[in-house]
Scaffold this motif. Structure first.
Motif, PDB file in Angstrom:
ATOM      1  N   ILE A 117       0.950  -1.036   0.190  1.00 13.08           N
ATOM      2  CA  ILE A 117       0.102  -0.229   0.271  1.00 13.08           C
ATOM      3  C   ILE A 117       0.343   1.342  -0.035  1.00 13.08           C
ATOM      4  O   ILE A 117       1.803   1.517   1.035  1.00 13.08           O
ATOM      5  CB  ILE A 117      -1.157   0.164   1.027  1.00 13.08           C
ATOM      6  CG1 ILE A 117      -1.720  -1.177   0.770  1.00 13.08           C
ATOM      7  CG2 ILE A 117      -1.632   1.700   1.331  1.00 13.08           C
ATOM      8  CD1 ILE A 117      -2.348  -1.929   2.701  1.00 13.08           C
ATOM      9  N   THR A 118       0.528   2.777  -1.318  1.00 12.87           N
ATOM     10  CA  THR A 118       1.404   3.440  -0.802  1.00 12.87           C
ATOM     11  C   THR A 118       0.261   4.398  -0.420  1.00 12.87           C
ATOM     12  O   THR A 118      -0.141   4.740  -1.373  1.00 12.87           O
ATOM     13  CB  THR A 118       2.043   3.725  -2.266  1.00 12.87           C
ATOM     14  OG1 THR A 118       2.559   2.356  -2.702  1.00 12.87           O
ATOM     15  CG2 THR A 118       3.115   3.977  -2.305  1.00 12.87           C
ATOM     16  N   GLY A 119       0.529   5.188   0.466  1.00  9.83           N
ATOM     17  CA  GLY A 119       0.074   7.059   0.619  1.00  9.83           C
ATOM     18  C   GLY A 119       1.128   7.842   0.188  1.00  9.83           C
ATOM     19  O   GLY A 119       2.171   7.903  -0.668  1.00  9.83           O
ATOM     20  N   ARG A 120       0.677   8.776   0.718  1.00 11.36           N
ATOM     21  CA  ARG A 120       1.541  10.168   0.944  1.00 11.36           C
ATOM     22  C   ARG A 120       1.956  10.497   2.320  1.00 11.36           C
ATOM     23  O   ARG A 120       1.223  10.172   2.930  1.00 11.36           O
ATOM     24  CB  ARG A 120       0.850  11.258   0.376  1.00 11.36           C
ATOM     25  CG  ARG A 120       1.939  12.207  -0.439  1.00 11.36           C
ATOM     26  CD  ARG A 120       1.318  13.273  -1.704  1.00 11.36           C
ATOM     27  NE  ARG A 120       0.411  13.360  -1.242  1.00 11.36           N
ATOM     28  CZ  ARG A 120      -1.670  13.424  -1.730  1.00 11.36           C
ATOM     29  NH1 ARG A 120      -0.718  12.496  -2.875  1.00 11.36           N
ATOM     30  NH2 ARG A 120      -2.060  13.804  -1.104  1.00 11.36           N
ATOM     31  N   ALA A 123      -1.540   5.618   4.810  1.00 13.12           N
ATOM     32  CA  ALA A 123      -1.005   4.035   3.702  1.00 13.12           C
ATOM     33  C   ALA A 123      -1.392   3.272   5.071  1.00 13.12           C
ATOM     34  O   ALA A 123      -1.928   2.353   4.956  1.00 13.12           O
ATOM     35  CB  ALA A 123       0.257   3.927   4.009  1.00 13.12           C
ATOM     36  N   VAL A 124      -1.105   3.966   6.701  1.00  9.51           N
ATOM     37  CA  VAL A 124      -2.094   2.553   7.533  1.00  9.51           C
ATOM     38  C   VAL A 124      -3.622   2.550   8.087  1.00  9.51           C
ATOM     39  O   VAL A 124      -4.037   1.466   7.697  1.00  9.51           O
ATOM     40  CB  VAL A 124      -1.119   3.465   9.185  1.00  9.51           C
ATOM     41  CG1 VAL A 124      -2.483   1.991  10.270  1.00  9.51           C
ATOM     42  CG2 VAL A 124      -0.336   2.557   9.121  1.00  9.51           C
ATOM     43  N   ALA A 169       0.953  -7.151   9.824  1.00 10.19           N
ATOM     44  CA  ALA A 169       0.772  -5.667   8.788  1.00 10.19           C
ATOM     45  C   ALA A 169       2.245  -5.042   9.283  1.00 10.19           C
ATOM     46  O   ALA A 169       2.644  -5.069  10.665  1.00 10.19           O
ATOM     47  CB  ALA A 169      -0.357  -5.202  10.352  1.00 10.19           C
ATOM     48  N   GLN A 170       2.561  -4.196   8.546  1.00 11.13           N
ATOM     49  CA  GLN A 170       3.447  -3.492   8.787  1.00 11.13           C
ATOM     50  C   GLN A 170       3.493  -1.436   8.329  1.00 11.13           C
ATOM     51  O   GLN A 170       2.883  -1.554   7.246  1.00 11.13           O
ATOM     52  CB  GLN A 170       4.924  -3.526   8.042  1.00 11.13           C
ATOM     53  CG  GLN A 170       5.542  -5.295   8.995  1.00 11.13           C
ATOM     54  CD  GLN A 170       6.309  -6.209   7.692  1.00 11.13           C
ATOM     55  OE1 GLN A 170       5.637  -6.314   6.738  1.00 11.13           O
ATOM     56  NE2 GLN A 170       7.583  -6.126   8.470  1.00 11.13           N
ATOM     57  N   GLY A 171       4.096  -1.234   8.668  1.00 15.23           N
ATOM     58  CA  GLY A 171       3.625   0.163   7.812  1.00 15.23           C
ATOM     59  C   GLY A 171       4.075   1.766   9.211  1.00 15.23           C
ATOM     60  O   GLY A 171       3.484   1.521  10.517  1.00 15.23           O
ATOM     61  N   GLY A 172       4.452   3.086   7.926  1.00 15.42           N
ATOM     62  CA  GLY A 172       4.323   3.721   9.636  1.00 15.42           C
ATOM     63  C   GLY A 172       6.565   4.143   9.604  1.00 15.42           C
ATOM     64  O   GLY A 172       6.907   3.015   9.277  1.00 15.42           O
ATOM     65  N   THR A 173       6.729   4.613  10.363  1.00 13.84           N
ATOM     66  CA  THR A 173       8.223   5.285  10.180  1.00 13.84           C
ATOM     67  C   THR A 173       7.831   6.167  11.282  1.00 13.84           C
ATOM     68  O   THR A 173       9.036   6.132  12.253  1.00 13.84           O
ATOM     69  CB  THR A 173       9.135   6.188   8.882  1.00 13.84           C
ATOM     70  OG1 THR A 173       8.094   7.193   8.736  1.00 13.84           O
ATOM     71  CG2 THR A 173       8.483   5.273   7.319  1.00 13.84           C
ATOM     72  N   ILE A 199       2.331  11.382   8.523  1.00 13.08           N
ATOM     73  CA  ILE A 199       1.479  10.670   8.297  1.00 13.08           C
ATOM     74  C   ILE A 199       2.414   9.316   7.225  1.00 13.08           C
ATOM     75  O   ILE A 199       2.945   9.700   6.612  1.00 13.08           O
ATOM     76  CB  ILE A 199       0.167  11.265   6.854  1.00 13.08           C
ATOM     77  CG1 ILE A 199       0.186  12.470   8.328  1.00 13.08           C
ATOM     78  CG2 ILE A 199      -0.707  10.717   6.423  1.00 13.08           C
ATOM     79  CD1 ILE A 199      -1.547  11.718   9.369  1.00 13.08           C
ATOM     80  N   PRO A 200       1.765   7.712   7.115  1.00 15.02           N
ATOM     81  CA  PRO A 200       2.688   7.124   6.839  1.00 15.02           C
ATOM     82  C   PRO A 200       2.653   6.889   5.274  1.00 15.02           C
ATOM     83  O   PRO A 200       0.832   6.686   4.844  1.00 15.02           O
ATOM     84  CB  PRO A 200       2.691   5.334   7.254  1.00 15.02           C
ATOM     85  CG  PRO A 200       0.821   6.004   7.801  1.00 15.02           C
ATOM     86  CD  PRO A 200       1.374   7.741   8.472  1.00 15.02           C
TER      87      PRO A 200
END
Ligand SMILES: [Zn+2]
Length: 371
Positions: free
Chosen positions: A188-191, A205-206, A233-237, A242-243
């Motif tokens: 999944i790609t967000g901004r 993206a999360v 589930a993995q996501g964010g930094t 905002i991931p």
């Protein structure tokens, strides 16, 4: 049988250690050569070698049969899920009629059963009607990437495939059905954006991952044997960003080919729920199902033989896949779960019921003698 099982279990063979699996392969090959079998080593660079064993070596046939009748393929794997050194924490031992140790049940017990089955046939001077090929692979536990082609090639030449994976439950049920299995990866790609200063400029993206996970859960249909479960589930930094990326791993299982195809179509059709997000699906089903129509006739035959031998054998559905899934999908009659009886595969409590070992060897010998 216990003595040989001990030797096999003490020679550790984790899938990811080629030297270890190859070393175990040499131990197994020596046992077959001692029995006059022809042993070919199918060498692999990036995985352990596989063994193709023909018994009897000259493949003499009973009068009145032809090569066109096809061979019998017996499948087994030499690798285990236990890393080298496990044997120190989990030593081989026999207690109260159970044999414990890494890989004893899944499936070194099955490899022992095969050797004793051919010993029995040899002692009875039995000439099989068909050529018997035993294919012992090195990478079943990680999906059979380096062995699938060899398995399918042998299966195409075979009238029947017998799989020595562990039996189902302590009653020793044969596995007449296995689910299709696989893993999908949803990328999944967000901004990215500052969560405080400019959250509206981002695409979370999360959040998208959560919506996709909810959507995927709707594909479950336990009554039909379909399970779709997000498992990683993995996501964010950073906590204040905002991931921009998230990643979801999904376990897939289905009982029929039709349902497997349906789930595949649904996965392909996944679309992002949030404006500006992107969703890509990788992977999918890796093993087709073993459906009962592939196993029914062989099972009926095995049950009759067991009855003549003086014990009962039932059947069950297995939620996990095996190499039997590949052969059944080619339309070759396949019967699975002919290996050891026991429980707790892939765990510290893995064990084999010792008293059932000779029964299973007798059943396999009877199948090889009569198919
Ligand atoms: Zn196995």
């Amino acid at each position: 049988m216990v003595r040989l099982l001990k030797r096999f279990v003490c020679c550790e063979s984790p899938t990811d250690s080629k030297p270890a699996v190859d070393n175990f392969g040499r131990v197994v090959a020596a046992e077959w050569r001692r029995r006059g079998a022809k042993v070919e080593c199918l060498r692999r660079k990036d995985a352990g070698n596989h063994l193709r064993i023909t018994w009897p070596a000259n493949s003499a046939r009973r009068p009145g049969t032809s090569a066109r009748d096809g061979q019998i393929l017996v499948l087994g794997h030499m690798d285990t899920v236990y890393e080298t050194g496990t044997i120190k924490k989990m030593p081989f031992r026999v207690s109260r009629g159970r044999a414990f140790g890494p890989g004893a049940f899944d499936m070194k017990g099955g490899l022992v059963i095969a050797l004793f089955a051919v010993d029995t046939l040899a002692r009875e001077d039995w000439l099989p009607r068909r050529r018997i090929v035993f294919l012992w692979t090195s990478d079943e536990e990680t999906g059979s990437k380096s062995s699938r082609e060899a398995i399918e090639n042998e299966a195409r030449r075979s009238a029947a495939v017998l799989v020595l994976e562990p039996a189902g439950g302590p009653e020793g049920q044969l596995k007449t059905r296995r689910k299709a299995t696989g893993t999908a990866e949803i990328v999944i790609t967000g901004r990215a954006a500052h969560a405080g200063l400019d959250p509206g400029a981002g695409v979370n993206a999360v959040h998208e991952l959560a919506l996709q996970a909810t959507q995927l859960m709707r594909l479950n249909n336990p009554r039909r044997g379909i399970t779709v479960n997000p498992t990683i589930a993995q996501g964010g930094t950073r906590s204040n960003v905002i991931p921009a990326e998230a990643h979801l791993t999904v376990d897939l299982r289905a009982e029929t080919l039709a349902d497997m195809r349906r789930i595949e179509r649904r996965l392909k059709a996944l679309r992002p729920a949030l404006p500006g997000a992107r969703v890509a699906v990788e992977g999918g089903f890796s093993r087709p199902p073993l459906e009962r129509r592939a196993s029914a006739a062989l099972f009926a035959h095995a049950r009759k033989l067991a009855d003549q031998l003086g014990f009962f054998v039932g059947e069950c559905l297995a939620g996990g896949g095996s190499d039997g899934n590949f052969t059944a999908a080619l339309g070759v009659p396949t019967l699975d779960g002919l290996g050891a009886v026991g429980h707790s595969a892939h765990s510290a409590d893995e064990q084999v019921i010792v008293a059932a070992l000779p029964e299973r060897a007798a059943l396999l010998a009877a199948l090889l003698a009569t198919l």
